[in-house]
Design an enzyme around this catalytic site. Structure first.
Site, short mmCIF file in Angstrom:
data_model
loop_
_atom_site.label_atom_id
_atom_site.label_comp_id
_atom_site.label_asym_id
_atom_site.label_seq_id
_atom_site.Cartn_x
_atom_site.Cartn_y
_atom_site.Cartn_z
N CYS A 75 0.84 -1.19 0.00
CA CYS A 75 0.00 0.00 0.00
C CYS A 75 0.88 1.24 0.00
O CYS A 75 1.86 1.33 0.76
CB CYS A 75 -0.90 -0.01 1.23
SG CYS A 75 -1.81 1.51 1.49
N CYS A 78 1.45 4.65 3.40
CA CYS A 78 2.44 4.89 4.46
C CYS A 78 3.83 4.48 3.97
O CYS A 78 3.96 3.59 3.13
CB CYS A 78 2.10 4.09 5.72
SG CYS A 78 0.54 4.54 6.50
N GLN A 253 -8.16 20.37 6.03
CA GLN A 253 -6.99 19.74 6.64
C GLN A 253 -7.30 18.27 6.90
O GLN A 253 -8.43 17.89 7.21
CB GLN A 253 -6.63 20.44 7.95
CG GLN A 253 -6.21 21.90 7.78
CD GLN A 253 -4.92 22.06 7.00
OE1 GLN A 253 -4.14 21.12 6.83
NE2 GLN A 253 -4.68 23.27 6.50
N PHE A 280 -4.59 32.79 0.61
CA PHE A 280 -4.87 31.38 0.29
C PHE A 280 -5.81 30.83 1.37
O PHE A 280 -5.57 29.79 1.97
CB PHE A 280 -3.59 30.55 0.23
CG PHE A 280 -2.52 31.12 -0.66
CD1 PHE A 280 -2.50 30.83 -2.02
CD2 PHE A 280 -1.53 31.94 -0.15
CE1 PHE A 280 -1.51 31.35 -2.85
CE2 PHE A 280 -0.53 32.47 -0.97
CZ PHE A 280 -0.52 32.17 -2.32
N GLU A 300 -8.61 34.29 -1.81
CA GLU A 300 -8.59 32.91 -2.29
C GLU A 300 -9.00 32.90 -3.76
O GLU A 300 -9.83 33.71 -4.17
CB GLU A 300 -9.54 32.05 -1.45
CG GLU A 300 -9.83 30.66 -1.97
CD GLU A 300 -8.60 29.79 -2.07
OE1 GLU A 300 -8.39 29.22 -3.15
OE2 GLU A 300 -7.86 29.69 -1.06
N CYS A 374 2.72 22.93 3.73
CA CYS A 374 2.75 21.47 3.66
C CYS A 374 3.99 20.98 2.95
O CYS A 374 4.14 19.78 2.70
CB CYS A 374 1.50 20.94 2.95
SG CYS A 374 1.35 21.52 1.25
#
Length: 417
Positions: A75, A78, A253, A280, A300, A374
């Site tokens: 997978c 992760c 989030q 943003f 935005e 991020c």
């Protein structure tokens, strides 16, 4: 491919083990620093064949789908379940430190704000219709193979428990065998489910999907490519007492816990500001919280997100004035003269960062800035611009909301020197 034995020297920013060989570096997933391993090598990539000397930090993964021996394949959700908690937390903090150092930035970096299993409220699944039924899960790394998940310790129970319902809907809406995506967001009123990558469903299939949604319960809205098929209950998120209905496929989030942490840092750093620009802004994750005590201008480019914010503001009493503006800040950043009325700014851009806007902020007189990112690499670049423009970087706080992956959020607090 050729087989060879190597020793892993360190973990790279993507979570792969890195070994140095006479022919250059090789990157091997699911390995740890100090391990001696045998790999099948192709150029700079290696697949783990056998573990000759494991690292003391290696632990048993939490999920049966993790690693090269995962059920139904590996997978891709992760990459670091095999690393013990303390070194895992240190690794994520170091990713942020290294990204800052690459731009000559040396500042205090807090310990990682950690994540826990079962917190992910947002996920995008890969799916495909086969003769045996629907395969639903996550794609293997660098592959189109979909690993059908039988468990997922990362997802919230509300999301994971609805996987059979998602399969049911996929079986109704999908016609061919092409892969497609199902995005899911857990809201206060149920799951917000959006299908994309499919051929447009017929009226008959839409009607069948509508009946299925009403039968299975727990789904607030079903959309196809942002077109609402059925909405038994408007999806809503509670943002500091304001109820917001996000647009279909709107950004939220990934975990509520990380959102609360980031918002707390933003509000605390800007608490003395009377007028704040939220750049943003999305549908107001920070703006709605800041408006409790300050005038806020939210900027935005996504029109549906701004419409959701506007509706939320009109239905909420007790906030300071909160205005909004649709604008592409990468093409038309707010200029220093437009920033004159603000003593605080928060920006939370996409992964590409906010270089153009930071260049204008660096020339402004805004007193306090919070940068939320991020992507530590582009954050380092943007912070360098602000520091060179006269801002003092007080500290950076790394935040984990993508558990057991290499991704890490960061919040940076700056003050005009």
């Amino acid at each position: 491919m050729s087989a060879e034995t190597v020793t892993i020297e360190k973990l790279g920013a993507q979570g792969d083990g890195i070994a140095s060989t006479p022919s250059g570096q090789v990157f091997v997933p699911f390995t740890l620093a100090g391990e001696t391993i045998t790999i099948a090598r192709q150029k700079s990539s290696g697949d783990l064949i056998s573990l000759l000397k494991p690292a003391p930090e290696r632990i048993a993964p939490a999920c049966r789908h993790f690693g090269p021996d995962g059920v139904n394949g590996t997978c891709g959700g992760c990459s670091l379940q095999h690393l013990a908690a303390a070194p895992y937390h240190a690794f994520k903090r170091q990713v942020v430190i290294d990204a800052l150092s690459a731009h000559g930035i040396d500042c205090p970096v807090d310990p990682l704000v950690t994540a826990s299993p079962g917190e992910r409220r947002r996920a995008t699944f890969s799916a495909r219709k086969t003769d045996q039924g629907i395969i639903l899960g996550f794609s293997s790394p660098q592959s189109h193979h979909i690993v059908e998940i039988e468990e997922c310790p990362v997802l919230s129970p509300a999301v994971f428990s609805r996987l059979p319902a998602l399969k049911l809907l996929a079986g109704i809406l999908a016609t061919g065998n092409e892969p497609f995506r199902i995005s899911v967001l857990e809201t206060e009123t149920g799951l917000d489910v959006s299908f994309s990558g499919l051929k447009s469903p017929s009226d008959k299939r839409r009607q069948a999907a509508t009946r299925a949604v009403m039968a299975v319960k727990g789904i607030a809205r079903l959309t196809y490519e942002d077109e609402i098929i059925i909405e038994p209950a408007r999806p809503t998120l509670d943002i500091a007492g304001t109820r917001v209905s996000p647009p279909p496929s709107g950004f939220a989030q990934a975990t509520r816990q990380a959102e609360e942490t980031m918002a707390g840092l933003v509000v605390a750093h800007l608490k003395s500001c009377k007028s704040v620009a939220d750049l943003f802004s999305g549908f107001g994750t920070f703006a709605l919280r800041l408006a409790a005590k300050a005038r806020v201008h939210a900027v935005e480019f996504d029109a549906p997100a701004l419409a959701a914010l506007d509706l939320a503001v009109r239905n909420r009493q007790g906030l300071k004035p909160l205005t909004s503006e649709r604008r592409d800040l990468s093409r038309r950043p707010l200029l220093p003269r437009e920033l004159q009325g603000f003593d605080g700014v928060v920006f939370d851009p996409p992964r590409a960062g906010a270089r153009e806007q930071c260049e204008e902020l660096a020339a402004s007189k805004v007193k306090k800035i919070v940068a939320v990112s991020c992507n530590p690499a582009t954050l380092g670049r943007d912070l360098r611009i602000l520091i060179d423009g006269g801002y003092r970087l007080e500290k950076v706080i790394p935040i984990d909301q993508f558990l057991w992956s290499h991704h890490v959020e960061a919040v940076a607090l700056l003050t005009r020197a």
